[in-house]
Write an enzyme that holds these catalytic residues in place. Structure first.
Site, short mmCIF file in Angstrom:
data_model
loop_
_atom_site.label_atom_id
_atom_site.label_comp_id
_atom_site.label_asym_id
_atom_site.label_seq_id
_atom_site.Cartn_x
_atom_site.Cartn_y
_atom_site.Cartn_z
N GLU A 123 -7.00 -10.11 -14.10
CA GLU A 123 -6.26 -8.86 -13.87
C GLU A 123 -4.75 -9.10 -13.77
OE1 GLU A 123 -7.06 -6.70 -10.27
OE2 GLU A 123 -7.51 -8.49 -9.16
N TRP A 152 0.51 4.13 9.69
CA TRP A 152 -0.66 3.61 8.99
C TRP A 152 -1.71 3.49 10.08
CZ3 TRP A 152 -1.91 3.01 4.00
CH2 TRP A 152 -3.07 2.32 3.71
N GLU A 157 -13.96 -14.31 -7.46
CA GLU A 157 -12.69 -13.67 -7.05
C GLU A 157 -11.52 -14.36 -7.72
OE1 GLU A 157 -11.97 -11.00 -5.84
OE2 GLU A 157 -9.88 -11.19 -5.18
N LYS A 211 -4.49 1.04 -8.51
CA LYS A 211 -4.81 0.49 -7.19
C LYS A 211 -6.09 1.13 -6.63
CE LYS A 211 -4.34 -2.02 -3.59
NZ LYS A 211 -4.67 -3.46 -3.69
N ASN A 270 4.91 0.46 16.59
CA ASN A 270 4.23 -0.24 15.51
C ASN A 270 3.52 -1.42 16.14
OD1 ASN A 270 3.33 -1.32 13.12
ND2 ASN A 270 5.23 -2.45 12.75
N GLY A 271 2.22 -1.54 15.93
CA GLY A 271 1.47 -2.65 16.51
C GLY A 271 0.14 -2.15 17.06
N ARG A 285 5.21 0.71 4.41
CA ARG A 285 4.53 0.19 5.61
C ARG A 285 3.47 1.16 6.11
NH1 ARG A 285 7.31 -3.85 8.00
NH2 ARG A 285 6.32 -3.42 10.00
N CYS A 291 3.06 0.09 10.65
CA CYS A 291 3.74 1.38 10.57
C CYS A 291 5.23 1.07 10.42
CB CYS A 291 3.53 2.18 11.85
SG CYS A 291 1.79 2.40 12.26
N HIS A 349 -27.68 -23.61 -18.19
CA HIS A 349 -28.60 -22.66 -18.85
C HIS A 349 -27.91 -21.88 -19.95
CE1 HIS A 349 -31.66 -23.59 -15.89
NE2 HIS A 349 -30.75 -23.46 -14.95
N LYS A 406 -8.89 -12.47 -10.30
CA LYS A 406 -7.43 -12.48 -10.12
C LYS A 406 -6.73 -12.92 -11.39
CE LYS A 406 -6.96 -10.67 -6.33
NZ LYS A 406 -8.10 -9.86 -6.73
#
Ligand code: AGP
Length: 613
Positions: A493, A77, A486, A608, A103-104, A27, A2, A509, A490
């Site tokens: 994209e 957040w 993955e 996103k 925050n935490g 944040r 946050c 194969h 990356k």
């Protein structure tokens, strides 16, 4: 993650607070609030309007008088307690004369809340934070000054925190404290400020100081006093800032992706935090699935897209190995068209960092309509997917601004492995001691990831050597295969290069026909049960002229001897190795994107959150 900000000694503190929140929105932004010490009381306004929360706050916050003194504000957040006005900060104590922002994560909030309720406190929210302001209330009621009250409370609280507190009885003072979560303070003329991060204060002053862990700061107009938890006064550590505002929001990095890759150790650690329920067993966040219901499960379907799908593929190995349950992994956009066989004993797990991907959301609804039980693994508390599931397992990676998933991918791996351990625990396929053993190994991951990130210059050198390559194959076996997928995603994209992820055993194969001099093969070659076979596959491609890059365990020179380039990683148990092995692949894609002149934060054609089918 946050954002908090505070100020005192200003003619008008509110505009400074709102502008600071705007600069901290990266944040978190699901709700926002402000509190001022004003005319002998605390004035507070809070809103919960998603990404428009700070803008709405700016529109509605009209303090009763211009005489307000100290003020604090917060953009949230959510980690504990869904985004709502009731859960938005600042939180007030029972008297309404003390306000706090945080925050935490307060790890022991459940036991503290129970004790406070037993002592007659009425908690108004579902957050972990609120216990802090009631604990401070008790210390102030004992006659302690605000700064002493905060010091006393810090000694009883476990977890990470950056807090700011104001009191109607001391209207020009703000008390701040920091433990494991960043907090800076600033001075200018007759004013004093605090904030989670530099951007919030750059418009006010560059006379900034960093609070260190367990330091408490007392801010008054133009004055700052910093104390240790023991009460000794210390010199605050000055912070030299040459950053522009935009650079500061990226933590001094060139882009959010770089910053978020380096936030991965914290994303893993925060996702692991506070996972044990009152009985010491692993617990969901918003659980409505009982142990009995979990015990009745005879099949797991994990449904996701993109990077989340790769995380789901890793989870398959963990669930089948630890919980001995059959797992189907589906690409969400295909799932409902295959006429899946589901019933009340199927556990459908939707994996989505945004919790809003329409393909996954619709697939989960299909699973629910077939009677399956739903779990959402999401980075956004109270996201659409979390709201529609019977239980949620939240990743605590904080907002991810870069379009490419990095820290949220690692956090998903952690959350899914926790789910696998939960299933193993309720089914008795792992003993409590074995579950604890795996949890200990997961707690080592932040250090391993930090070490892998530290080696980014080695990756840069390999990227430079491959700058002219156009064809990439990523190979892996067992859990290395989803990691290969993955890594390939990356590169596609971010660097817009052709890259295919393949199970190494599949090359013979057909795809091996594509291997020729100039092709680059990146092999995830850390030791798992199929390592020897993977090495044979590497030799097959090397003998056909491919340029080979291996991801290898530290000291594994046998594997290194097969390759043109080696990216070393600290060894981890195979089921945990994806969390570490993917890091050099993220860095490789990032560096190649930069070498090709692309902006990694805004890759072409991508969004996103994909809210279309
Ligand atoms: C991954 O880097 C991409 N951003 C994309 O594949 C993403 O993982 C996919 O769109 C799923 O998003 P979600 O996790 O929010 O559902």
């Amino acid at each position: 993650m946050c954002g908090i900000i505070g100020g005192t000694g200003l003619d008008e503190v509110l505009p400074v607070l709102v502008e600071g929140l705007r600069r901290l929105e990266y944040r978190g932004y699901d709700s926002a609030g402000v509190a001022l010490a004003d005319g002998g009381s605390i004035w507070r306004v809070r809103v919960a309007n998603g990404t428009n929360s700070v803008a709405e706050l700016a529109g509605v916050a009209r303090p009763p008088s211009k005489g307000s003194r100290a003020g604090i504000a917060h953009t949230r957040w959510a980690t504990h307690g869904r985004p709502s006005v009731e859960n938005a900060h600042p939180h007030l104590d029972c008297t309404g004369r003390i306000a706090l922002v945080h925050n935490g994560i307060v790890e022991n909030h459940l036991s503290l809340a129970e004790a406070l309720t037993d002592r007659g406190h009425v908690l108004q929210s579902a957050t972990d934070t609120e216990v802090l302001v009631h604990l401070i209330e008790e210390e102030v009621a004992r006659g302690l000054a605000l700064v002493e009250a905060v010091r006393s409370v810090l000694a009883t609280v476990r977890g990470s925190l950056a807090i700011a507190v104001i009191s109607a009885d001391d209207p020009e003072t703000i008390v701040a404290a920091r433990r494991a979560t960043p907090l800076i303070v600033g001075l200018r003329d007759h004013a004093a400020f605090l904030a989670s991060d530099i951007p919030a204060l750059l418009g006010q002053t560059r006379q900034l100081y960093v609070l260190d862990d367990d330091e408490v700061a007392e801010l008054r107009p133009g004055a700052l006093r910093v104390l240790t938890l023991a009460g000794a006064e210390v010199e605050p550590r000055a912070l030299e800032v040459a950053w522009s505002l935009e650079s500061a929001q990226k933590g001094g990095f060139d882009d959010f992706m770089s910053k978020e890759i380096r936030e991965q150790p914290d994303a893993v650690a925060n996702t692991l935090l506070d996972r044990l329920g009152p009985d010491g067993s692993l617990a969901f966040d918003d659980a409505e699935l009982s142990a009995e219901e979990l015990r009745s499960v005879d099949k797991v379907c994990i449904i996701a897209c993109g990077s989340s799908h790769h995380a789901a593929m890793v989870a398959k190995y963990a669930v089948e190995h630890w919980a001995r349950l059959p797992v189907e992994v589906d690409i969400a956009s295909e799932f409902r068209y295959r006429d899946p066989v589901l019933d009340a004993r199927t556990l459908a797990v939707g994996v989505s960092q945004s919790g809003e991907t329409l393909d996954t959301l619709v697939a989960m609804r299909e699973a629910r309509n077939s009677g399956a039980r739903l779990i959402a693994v999401s980075n956004v508390v109270d996201s659409s997917m979390a709201r529609e599931a019977q239980a949620a397992l939240y990743t605590h990676a904080g907002p991810e601004v870069g379009v490419a998933a990095t820290k949220t991918f690692l956090a998903q791996l952690v959350a899914l492995e926790l789910l696998a351990l939960m299933l193993a625990e309720v089914r008795g396929t792992l003993s409590h001691a074995e579950v604890s053993g795996w949890l200990s190994k997961l707690h080592e991951v932040p250090g391993l990831v930090r070490e892998a990130i530290r080696r980014s210059e080695d990756v840069d050198a390999v990227a430079k050597a491959l700058a002219d390559a156009r064809d990439f194959f990523y190979l892996g076996r067992h859990v290395g295969f989803p990691v290969a997928l993955e890594g390939a995603l990356k590169l596609k994209e971010l660097a817009y290069l052709r890259a295919e992820g393949y199970p190494a055993g599949e090359l013979k194969h057909g795809p091996i026909a594509l291997i020729e001099p100039g092709a680059v093969v990146v092999a995830v070659a850390t030791r798992n049960r199929l390592w020897e076979k993977l090495c044979s596959n590497v030799q097959e491609v090397a003998s056909r002229g491919a340029t080979v890059v291996v991801i290898a365990d530290d000291g594994d020179h046998e594997t290194a001897a097969l390759a043109d380039h080696v990216l070393w990683v600290p060894h981890a148990d195979p089921l945990i190795s994806p969390l570490v092995d993917v890091v050099p692949l993220q860095l490789l894609a990032y560096r190649l994107a930069r070498l090709h002149g692309h902006d990694p934060d805004r890759p072409r054609n991508l969004a996103k959150v994909v809210t279309v089918e």
